[in-house]
Design a protein around this motif. Structure first.
Motif, PDB file in Angstrom:
ATOM      1  N   TYR A   2      53.462  14.500  94.135  1.00 13.73           N
ATOM      2  CA  TYR A   2      53.558  15.772  93.436  1.00 13.73           C
ATOM      3  C   TYR A   2      54.696  16.592  94.025  1.00 13.73           C
ATOM      4  O   TYR A   2      54.793  16.757  95.240  1.00 13.73           O
ATOM      5  CB  TYR A   2      52.230  16.530  93.544  1.00 13.73           C
ATOM      6  N   ASP A  23      56.213  20.123  94.385  1.00 17.38           N
ATOM      7  CA  ASP A  23      55.796  21.519  94.243  1.00 17.38           C
ATOM      8  C   ASP A  23      56.917  22.354  93.646  1.00 17.38           C
ATOM      9  O   ASP A  23      57.991  22.449  94.237  1.00 17.38           O
ATOM     10  CB  ASP A  23      55.451  22.095  95.623  1.00 17.38           C
ATOM     11  N   GLY A  66      54.330  27.173  94.071  1.00 12.39           N
ATOM     12  CA  GLY A  66      53.906  26.954  95.442  1.00 12.39           C
ATOM     13  C   GLY A  66      54.199  28.135  96.334  1.00 12.39           C
ATOM     14  O   GLY A  66      53.328  28.933  96.641  1.00 12.39           O
ATOM     15  N   TYR A  76      48.812  25.421  95.925  1.00  7.37           N
ATOM     16  CA  TYR A  76      49.175  24.059  96.291  1.00  7.37           C
ATOM     17  C   TYR A  76      48.077  23.073  95.923  1.00  7.37           C
ATOM     18  O   TYR A  76      48.330  21.902  95.725  1.00  7.37           O
ATOM     19  CB  TYR A  76      49.428  23.960  97.797  1.00  7.37           C
ATOM     20  N   ARG A 108      47.018  19.164  93.002  1.00  4.15           N
ATOM     21  CA  ARG A 108      46.636  17.992  93.801  1.00  4.15           C
ATOM     22  C   ARG A 108      45.207  17.570  93.483  1.00  4.15           C
ATOM     23  O   ARG A 108      44.898  16.393  93.387  1.00  4.15           O
ATOM     24  CB  ARG A 108      46.800  18.299  95.286  1.00  4.15           C
ATOM     25  N   GLU A 114      52.216  12.067  99.790  1.00  4.54           N
ATOM     26  CA  GLU A 114      52.975  13.307  99.944  1.00  4.54           C
ATOM     27  C   GLU A 114      54.422  12.965 100.233  1.00  4.54           C
ATOM     28  O   GLU A 114      54.709  12.028 100.992  1.00  4.54           O
ATOM     29  CB  GLU A 114      52.392  14.145 101.097  1.00  4.54           C
ATOM     30  N   ASN A 121      56.674  18.871 101.749  1.00  3.17           N
ATOM     31  CA  ASN A 121      55.695  19.228 100.738  1.00  3.17           C
ATOM     32  C   ASN A 121      55.151  20.611 101.008  1.00  3.17           C
ATOM     33  O   ASN A 121      55.450  21.239 102.002  1.00  3.17           O
ATOM     34  CB  ASN A 121      54.573  18.184 100.690  1.00  3.17           C
ATOM     35  N   LYS A 122      54.374  21.059 100.068  1.00  2.00           N
ATOM     36  CA  LYS A 122      53.777  22.397 100.114  1.00  2.00           C
ATOM     37  C   LYS A 122      54.822  23.465 100.397  1.00  2.00           C
ATOM     38  O   LYS A 122      55.845  23.501  99.726  1.00  2.00           O
ATOM     39  CB  LYS A 122      52.618  22.414 101.096  1.00  2.00           C
TER      40      LYS A 122
END
Lengths: 295, 351, 272
Positions: free
Chosen positions: A176, A178, A183, A189, A193, A206, A210-211
Motif C-alpha cells: 500500500y 500512502d 496519511g 494509516y 491496511r 510494507e 511507509n506510513k
C-alpha cells in the motif's frame, strides 16, 4: 531582501485544471434538490477530467481509466449496503484542492462557495470521497464538520468495519502506497491496511518508506512534472520492486495517475533501463477485482 | 534548420550568456546566491583578529596599571579585636541579605535518643548532631542556587505531570503567560516572596530596635507562612481568571502581540512567525524528497527559505508532501508557509 | 496506388452511409458504379471530416495508435485486395482536427477536413443508392473490433482488466464524463477558431514566456517538440531553464501545442 519588481508568475498546470478554473468562474445560481434524501454522499472528484486529459497526452495509452475508480467506489458502497447520493461533476464542481495549493485563492473560494451551497441543498449527513485530496480539502479547508455539520470520510474509513469479505482470484503480494494527504496530513494509516487484510489470498508487505515516512508520488497538486519529481516517483517504484510485489495500491486517483504515467513512460523508452514489472492500481479497483469470486 | 544546427546555436548562445552572467555577478555582488556562500571567506584569525585583540587588551592593562599606581587604596582604620560585639550587628550588602537570612533561620539538626526513658538502666540521653545550623544554612543557599540551575530540567517533567492534558509538552514548550499556567506562576511567586521574607528576617535585630513587638518569633512565622500565602492567593486569582475564559494564545494572537510590539523592524507574516519556532535541527532538510533527488547544492527548499532565497524555484518545486512536518520536532507546518507564499506571488504581491 | 483525392468532397458523390457510434458515416465514390459495398473490392472513401480511402488503406494501424481522441475502430472488409480490414472513423464527431492520422498514414489514405469547411463547396448531386440485400447480410456480419492497445507497448494489466470486467457487468452511474468531454471539445474548438493552422503554418515558442512545463511535449503527436536546456540562470534548477523547441521538419501546424500551453507562449506563424 527587497526585489525591484513585483514577482508574479503564471502557474503551469495541465489542461483540465484550466477547465476547472473556467468552470469555477461560471456562477450557477439556480437551486438543486436530490430526488430523495440520502444519508451518504459520494464525491468522485475530477476523475473524468483526468480521463480526457490523459487521452490527449498519450501518456496512458488507454489503460488508465480513472472513472473506474469512481465506478468501483460506487459498487463497493452498494456492496456494503450504502446507498450514496452521487455528487457528480454536473452538479458539483472540483473541490479546489489543486487551485488552493497552487495559490489561486480566488478560484478556490469560488469553488468552495458553490460546493458548500450544493452540499447544504443535498441534505446529506456524511460525505465520502475516494480521493485523498478531496478528503483533506473537505475536512480541513472547507471545515465541513464545523460549518455544515457534515462528517467527512475517506472511502476506506466508510468501508472499514462493515463485515465485508473479499477473495482474490489468485495469490498476490500487494503493498500500500500512502498518499500524503490521507496519511501525513489526515493521519489515516490503518483503514486502508485493514481493508487489504480483509482480502483472502492477498499478502500485504510494507514498502521501505511507509506510513508517515512514505514517499510522495511527486506531483501532489499538479504543479510541475519535472526531473526531480520523476526521480521521487522512480524511487518509490524501485521500492516496490525491492519488496517483490505484484501490485501497488494507492488511495488517491492522483497517485494512480502519476504512477501509471511513469510506468508507461518507462515502457516507451526501454533503452533507459528502468523497468518495474508490476501493476499500479487504486485500492478501490483492487477490491472490486476481488469481489468477483465472492459473488 | 535542423535539430543539430539549432542545438549548436543554443550552445553558442549559452556560452555568451554565461560569460555575461559572470561579469554581471562580479559587478553586482549583493545579488549573490546561496550557492556562492561557500566561496565567501571571513577574516583570518592571524594576524587580523590577534592584532586587534592584543591592542585592546594592552589598553585595558595600561588603564588598570595607571589607576593602581597613582590612586591610593581607600582603606579605613584597622579593626579593633578587643571591641565588644556591635549592636546592631554588621550586615552584608542588601542583595545578599537572603543568604544571611538562611544562616539565621537554620537550626541545629540533632537526633535525641531518649535512653533515660528506659527504666532501670540509668543511662543518659544521647544528642546526635547531624548538622549544625551553620553548615545547614550554607547548604540551603547552595540548594536554592541548584534549584535555579535545575529548572530547565525539572520544568518539562513537572510540566507534564501538572498538565497531563498537554501530552506533547516536550514538543510545544509550556505556556509563557502566568494566566495560562497558574501552578507554575504560584511557584514563582512563592520563590520571590521567600527571598524577600528571608531578607527581612535577616535584619530582625534592627527591626526589633524600632518595633519591639515584631520579635523574632513573629518574623519566623511570617517567613514560613507569608510566601505560602502569596502563592495561594496567586493561584486562586489566576485560576479564577482562567476559568472566566482567558484561553492560551493561538499562534495568530501571539503574532498580533508580536507585531504590536514592533515598530521599526520589517513586518513579518504569520507563517514566517511560525517558522521562528524552528531551531534548525535539519531533519526536514534531510528528509525532503526533492532535495534528496536534486543533490546537496542544487535545490535546497527549506534552507533557501531561511536564507530568504525563496523567490523562485525552491517555492514552486516544493511538492507539498508534508514530510518535513512529519519529522519536525516542533510541528512546524512548513507547507502552510509554501501555500501562503504561492498565494501571495500568484496575486502579484512583492516579496 | 495514388494517395487520397484532396477534392473528394467536390468531385465525388455521396453513395451510401454506414452506422457510426454517434452519427452515420458518409461514403463517397466517384460514381455509383465504383462503390460495390462491403465484401467487394470497390469501397470508396469513408467519412467526411475523417475521410479514409478504403481502396488505399493497408490497415497497418498507425492511425489507430496516433489518434489522441480514439476516433478509429477496425471494420472487417473481406475480399479487398489491399487488406481485409480497414480503419474506420467510427467516432467522427470526436475528431479534434489534429491531423495526427494524416501524418502517420504510410499510404496517405486519410484526409482530415475541418468541420467548418464542410458544406461550402460540396456537390449537391447526391446519388443515394439503395443497398443491396445481399450486401446488407454481409454488413451485419461485420463487427467493429476495438483495439486500443498499441503494438510496441506491453504492460501487465491483468488486475486492471479483472476490475474492469467486474465493473462492466453492472451499469453504474457516470460521474460527469460528458461534461468533461464537452468542455475539452469547446476549448479545442476555441483554439481552432482563434489560430491559423495547416501545412503552411508552424508553431513558434516565445522563450520569454515559456516556463518549461513540458505540456506541449506530451500533447504533440509527432514528437516534434524537444526541451532544450538553456542554463539561463545559475540559481534556477536545470528544469526551470529548459525551453521548448519546435522542429520545423516534423511540425504539421496542428495547434495542439498552442492548445495545451498554459501561458500562451506558442503562436502559429506562416512558413516562409
Amino acid at each position: 531582501m527587497n526585489r525591484t519588481k513585483p514577482y508574479s508568475r503564471t502557474i503551469p498546470h495541465p489542461l483540465f485544471e484550466r477547465l476547472i478554473v473556467e468552470d469555477a468562474m461560471n456562477e450557477e445560481k439556480e437551486s438543486w434538490k436530490p430526488e430523495r434524501p440520502h444519508e451518504y454522499g459520494y464525491f468522485p472528484g475530477c476523475v473524468d477530467f483526468m480521463d480526457v486529459e490523459v487521452k490527449f497526452t498519450h501518456l496512458n495509452k488507454g489503460d488508465a481509466d480513472h472513472a473506474s475508480i469512481a465506478a468501483a467506489s460506487i459498487k463497493l458502497l452498494n456492496y456494503a449496503d450504502i446507498d450514496p447520493l452521487i455528487l457528480d461533476m454536473n452538479i458539483f464542481k472540483c473541490s479546489g484542492h489543486d487551485q488552493l495549493w497552487q495559490g489561486q485563492l480566488e478560484v478556490f473560494d469560488a469553488l468552495k462557495e458553490h460546493n458548500m451551497r450544493r452540499l447544504k441543498e443535498s441534505g446529506i449527513k456524511i460525505i465520502t470521497c475516494s480521493c485523498a485530496e478531496c478528503y483533506r480539502t473537505f475536512a480541513v479547508d472547507y471545515d465541513l464538520p464545523g460549518t455544515l455539520g457534515i462528517k467527512v470520510e475517506h472511502i476506506t474509513q466508510t468501508l472499514q468495519g462493515r463485515g465485508l469479505k473479499f477473495k482474490a482470484p489468485e495469490g498476490v503480494t500487494v503493498a500500500y502506497h500512502d498518499p500524503c494527504r490521507l496519511g501525513r496530513m489526515m493521519g489515516e494509516y490503518e483503514a486502508p491496511r485493514d481493508l487489504i487484510q480483509l482480502v483472502d489470498g492477498a499478502t500485504m508487505v510494507e514498502l521501505e518508506n511507509n506510513k508517515e515516512r512514505a514517499l510522495c508520488c511527486g506531483v501532489s497538486s499538479m504543479m510541475y512534472c519535472n526531473d526531480a519529481t520523476k526521480a521521487v516517483r522512480r524511487k518509490r517504484l524501485d521500492q516496490g520492486t525491492d519488496a517483490g510485489i505484484d501490485l501497488m495500491l494507492g488511495g488517491c486517483p492522483k497517485c494512480y495517475m502519476h504512477m501509471q504515467c511513469m510506468l508507461n513512460e518507462e515502457r516507451m523508452n526501454p533503452d533507459e533501463g528502468h523497468h518495474h514489472d508490476y501493476e499500479m492500481m487504486d485500492l478501490m479497483q483492487f477490491l472490486v477485482a476481488c469481489l468477483e469470486e465472492e459473488n | 534548420m535542423n535539430e543539430d544546427d539549432a542545438v549548436e546555436m543554443i550552445y553558442e548562445h549559452q556560452e555568451e550568456q554565461q560569460s555575461l552572467d559572470t561579469i554581471n555577478k562580479l559587478e553586482h555582488r549583493e545579488e549573490h546566491s546561496v550557492l556562492e556562500a561557500d566561496m565567501v571567506k571571513g577574516e583570518p584569525l592571524y594576524p587580523h583578529e590577534v592584532t586587534r585583540d592584543s591592542v585592546l587588551s594592552l589598553y585595558i592593562i595600561a588603564l588598570f596599571f595607571y589607576l593602581s599606581a597613582f590612586i591610593p587604596p581607600p582603606l579605613h582604620e584597622a579593626a579593633d579585636p578587643t571591641a565588644g560585639t556591635a549592636f546592631p550587628p554588621p550586615l552584608p550588602d542588601w542583595y545578599l541579605l537572603w543568604a544571611f537570612g538562611c544562616l539565621k533561620v537554620a537550626w541545629d539538626i540533632q537526633i535525641l535518643i531518649p535512653l533515660s526513658s528506659i527504666p532501670f538502666l540509668g543511662l543518659n540521653d544521647i544528642h546526635l548532631f547531624l548538622m549544625t545550623a551553620k553548615v545547614w544554612g550554607t547548604l540551603v543557599q547552595g540548594m536554592i542556587i541548584g534549584l535555579v540551575v535545575a529548572v530547565p530540567f525539572l520544568d518539562r517533567a513537572i510540566g507534564a505531570l501538572i498538565d497531563p492534558q498537554y501530552g506533547d509538552v516536550i514538543n510545544r514548550g509550556h505556556e509563557r503567560r502566568p494566566i495560562e499556567d497558574p501552578v507554575r506562576a504560584a511557584i514563582g511567586v512563592y520563590g520571590i516572596a521567600l527571598v524577600i521574607m528571608l531578607s527581612v528576617f535577616s535584619v530582625n535585630a534592627n527591626i526589633a530596635m524600632y518595633y519591639p513587638q515584631v520579635n523574632t518569633d513573629v518574623l519566623s512565622q511570617l517567613t514560613l507562612w507569608g510566601p505560602i500565602g502569596c502563592a495561594l492567593i496567586t493561584y486562586i486569582f489566576l485560576d479564577r481568571r482562567r476559568s472566566e475564559g482567558a484561553k492560551p494564545l493561538t499562534d495568530e494572537e501571539r503574532f498580533d502581540l508580536y507585531t504590536d510590539g514592533i515598530t521599526d523592524r520589517r513586518m513579518q507574516r504569520i507563517y514566517e512567525f511560525k517558522l521562528n519556532r524552528c531551531y534548525q535541527c535539519g531533519l526536514c532538510d534531510d528528509i525532503c524528497p526533492v532535495r534528496d533527488m536534486e543533490g546537496e547544492n542544487e535545490l535546497n527548499i527549506i534552507f533557501n527559505t531561511f536564507q530568504n532565497e525563496h523567490d523562485g524555484v525552491a517555492m514552486w518545486s516544493c511538492i507539498t508532501c508534508g514530510m518535513c512536518t512529519a519529522v519536525c520536532p516542533q510541528n512546524i507546518e512548513y507547507i502552510d508557509y509554501v501555500l501562503e507564499q504561492r498565494a501571495l506571488t500568484t496575486m502579484g504581491v512583492s516579496l | 496506388m495514388a494517395e487520397i483525392d484532396k477534392n473528394f468532397m467536390t468531385t465525388y458523390a455521396k453513395v451510401a452511409t454506414h452506422d457510426g457510434d454517434d452519427e452515420p458515416i458518409q461514403i463517397w465514390a466517384k460514381d455509383a458504379d465504383s462503390y460495390g459495398g462491403v465484401g467487394t473490392d470497390k469501397l470508396g472513401i469513408w467519412g467526411s471530416v475523417v475521410g479514409v480511402d478504403f481502396d488505399i488503406c493497408v490497415a497497418d494501424g498507425a492511425c489507430v495508435d496516433a489518434c489522441p481522441v480514439d476516433v478509429f475502430d477496425w471494420i472487417d472488409t473481406p475480399n479487398h485486395p489491399a487488406s481485409d480490414k480497414k480503419a474506420i472513423g467510427a467516432r467522427e464527431p470526436d475528431c479534434i482536427v489534429c491531423r495526427a492520422c494524416e501524418e502517420v498514414c504510410p499510404v496517405d489514405a486519410i484526409l482530415i477536413t475541418d468541420p467548418a469547411d464542410i458544406g461550402s463547396g460540396t456537390t449537391d448531386t447526391v446519388i443515394e443508392k439503395e443497398e443491396k440485400p445481399a450486401e446488407a447480410v454481409v454488413e451485419n456480419q461485420t463487427k467493429v473490433v476495438s483495439e486500443a492497445t498499441s503494438l510496441f507497448f506491453k504492460k501487465p494489466n491483468k488486475w486492471l482488466t479483472t476490475a474492469k470486467n467486474v465493473l462492466a457487468k453492472e451499469e453504474l452511474p457516470t460521474t460527469g464524463i460528458e461534461k468533461a468531454k464537452s468542455m475539452f471539445k469547446n476549448l479545442r474548438k476555441m483554439t481552432l477558431d482563434a489560430l491559423p493552422r495547416g501545412k503552411n503554418y508552424i508553431a513558434l515558442v516565445d522563450n520569454e514566456k515559456c516556463i518549461g512545463c513540458t505540456q506541449c511535449v506530451y500533447f504533440c503527436n509527432f514528437a516534434s517538440i524537444d526541451m532544450i536546456s538553456w542554463d539561463l540562470k545559475a540559481r534556477t534548477s536545470q528544469f526551470e531553464s529548459k525551453k521548448a523547441l519546435i522542429l520545423d521538419d516534423t511540425c504539421t501546424g496542428c495547434t495542439l501545442c498552442a492548445f495545451a500551453c498554459p501561458v500562451e507562449a506558442i503562436t502559429m506563424e506562416a512558413r516562409v
